[in-house]
Design a protein around this motif. Structure first.
Motif, short mmCIF file in Angstrom:
data_model
loop_
_atom_site.label_atom_id
_atom_site.label_comp_id
_atom_site.label_asym_id
_atom_site.label_seq_id
_atom_site.Cartn_x
_atom_site.Cartn_y
_atom_site.Cartn_z
N CYS A 41 -56.04 -25.11 -25.97
CA CYS A 41 -56.44 -23.79 -26.84
C CYS A 41 -57.37 -23.98 -27.68
O CYS A 41 -57.76 -23.20 -28.17
N ASP A 45 -46.00 -30.62 -21.98
CA ASP A 45 -46.64 -29.42 -21.51
C ASP A 45 -47.28 -28.56 -22.89
O ASP A 45 -48.25 -28.16 -22.87
N SER A 46 -46.51 -28.52 -23.92
CA SER A 46 -46.55 -27.48 -24.83
C SER A 46 -47.70 -28.42 -25.72
O SER A 46 -48.71 -27.78 -26.38
N ILE A 91 -62.98 -21.91 -21.75
CA ILE A 91 -62.42 -22.36 -20.46
C ILE A 91 -60.91 -21.67 -20.12
O ILE A 91 -60.31 -21.28 -20.95
N ASP A 92 -60.68 -21.68 -18.92
CA ASP A 92 -59.39 -21.27 -18.46
C ASP A 92 -58.87 -22.48 -17.91
O ASP A 92 -59.45 -23.57 -17.64
N PHE A 93 -57.39 -22.48 -17.87
CA PHE A 93 -56.44 -23.68 -17.47
C PHE A 93 -55.41 -22.97 -16.91
O PHE A 93 -54.65 -22.19 -17.11
N ASP A 94 -54.91 -24.02 -15.92
CA ASP A 94 -53.63 -24.02 -15.37
C ASP A 94 -52.98 -25.67 -15.48
O ASP A 94 -53.68 -26.53 -15.36
N LEU A 95 -51.54 -25.50 -15.66
CA LEU A 95 -50.86 -26.86 -15.62
C LEU A 95 -50.22 -26.65 -14.22
O LEU A 95 -49.59 -25.69 -14.11
N VAL A 96 -50.38 -27.64 -13.48
CA VAL A 96 -50.10 -27.86 -12.09
C VAL A 96 -48.91 -28.73 -11.73
O VAL A 96 -49.48 -29.84 -11.74
N ARG A 153 -66.21 -18.29 -16.52
CA ARG A 153 -65.63 -19.67 -17.43
C ARG A 153 -65.16 -20.48 -16.25
O ARG A 153 -64.66 -19.99 -15.11
N VAL A 184 -51.10 -27.52 -24.03
CA VAL A 184 -51.55 -26.30 -24.15
C VAL A 184 -52.17 -26.40 -25.66
O VAL A 184 -53.16 -25.47 -25.92
N GLU A 185 -51.45 -26.86 -26.80
CA GLU A 185 -51.93 -26.85 -28.08
C GLU A 185 -53.29 -27.32 -28.21
O GLU A 185 -54.30 -26.97 -28.68
N PHE A 222 -57.73 -27.63 -14.04
CA PHE A 222 -56.45 -27.75 -13.53
C PHE A 222 -55.75 -29.36 -14.13
O PHE A 222 -56.42 -30.20 -13.60
N LEU A 275 -60.35 -25.00 -26.83
CA LEU A 275 -61.46 -24.87 -26.07
C LEU A 275 -61.62 -23.58 -25.81
O LEU A 275 -60.64 -22.87 -24.85
N PRO A 276 -62.49 -22.77 -26.32
CA PRO A 276 -62.68 -21.37 -26.32
C PRO A 276 -62.99 -20.75 -25.01
O PRO A 276 -62.72 -19.59 -24.64
#
Lengths: 139, 104
Positions: free
Chosen positions: B76, B68-69, B81-86, B53, B72-73, B57, B78-79
């Motif tokens: 989510c 941030d919430s 992918i992975d993600f990070d909040l940086v 996947r 993230v909502e 970032f 997007l099935p």
């Protein structure tokens, strides 16, 4: 790959719920006693994520006999158990904030931030705890 | 590594698509609609083995857990992918191979 085992060495669903409650109490204690210490508040945030981990694992053990042993396994959990779907975003939110503290060394968290993050945990709990307790009772 | 391309260039090479059009639209909408985001970068699958996947970032210009919430909502949705909040202070930790998503 999730494990489906019934080993007595693994925490029970009840033990996971106790773990969730203990993490919440720990987070509350940190903020109450050291709310001006950014490191302490950060770890209180981390504790909320670990409370959510225990909350989800308690449900999975009680309802599905499924044990999750790694964060990566959670992707499969959300796919396999759509009844948990509403908990995914708050869970992922908690994971992000926990990683912000642990990986990215974010020291900006305040007690007000903790209250918001705790609210996200409470969302996970309100969605899963009743189902977990019903499943523990054989429902 | 391409980190300083002019804004007029395409988002990605069409030969190496990283996100579906639908996912890209959602990410761009997040960038447009939610304040306090500095940029979004994407690390392609080829740089993520053994994961299959891509990873986003999302660089945060400010510290705001409520914002941030909301991010993230949306992510989510997007099935695949992975993600990070940086945090901005950790921007240097993003892999160089991650390419910036442009708004248009």
């Amino acid at each position: 790959m999730p494990l489906n085992v019934s080993s007595s060495t693994e925490p029970s669903s009840r033990a996971h719920l106790d773990g969730a409650d203990a993490n919440v109490a720990f987070g509350d204690m940190l903020v109450t006693s050291q709310g001006t210490d950014a490191v302490a508040v950060g770890w209180a945030v981390v504790a909320m994520f670990y409370a959510a981990i225990h909350e989800t694992r308690a449900y999975l053990v009680a309802k599905h006999g499924r044990r999750v042993v790694a964060h990566e396994d959670m992707r499969g959990v959300w796919n396999d158990h759509p009844e948990m779907g509403a908990a995914r975003a708050p869970y992922m939110d908690l994971k992000q904030q926990s990683e912000s503290v642990r990986y990215y060394l974010n020291r900006a968290f305040t007690p007000a931030d903790f209250a918001h993050v705790k609210g996200r945990y409470q969302r996970v709990r309100s969605l899963l705890r009743p189902k977990t307790e019903r499943a523990q009772q054989g429902g | 590594m391409q980190t300083n391309r002019p804004l007029s260039e395409p988002v990605f090479s069409t030969a190496t698509p990283m996100l579906s059009r639908g996912s890209l639209d959602i990410v761009r909408a997040i960038l447009r609609e939610i304040e306090g985001l500095a940029e979004v970068r994407v690390l392609p699958v080829r740089d993520r083995a053994p994961s299959n996947r891509p990873k986003l970032f999302v660089v945060l210009a400010t510290h705001d857990v409520r914002r941030d919430s909301r991010v993230v909502e949306r992510l989510c949705q997007l099935p695949d992918i992975d993600f990070d909040l940086v945090p901005q202070s950790a921007r240097h930790m993003i892999p160089d191979a991650a390419e910036r998503i442009q708004l248009d």
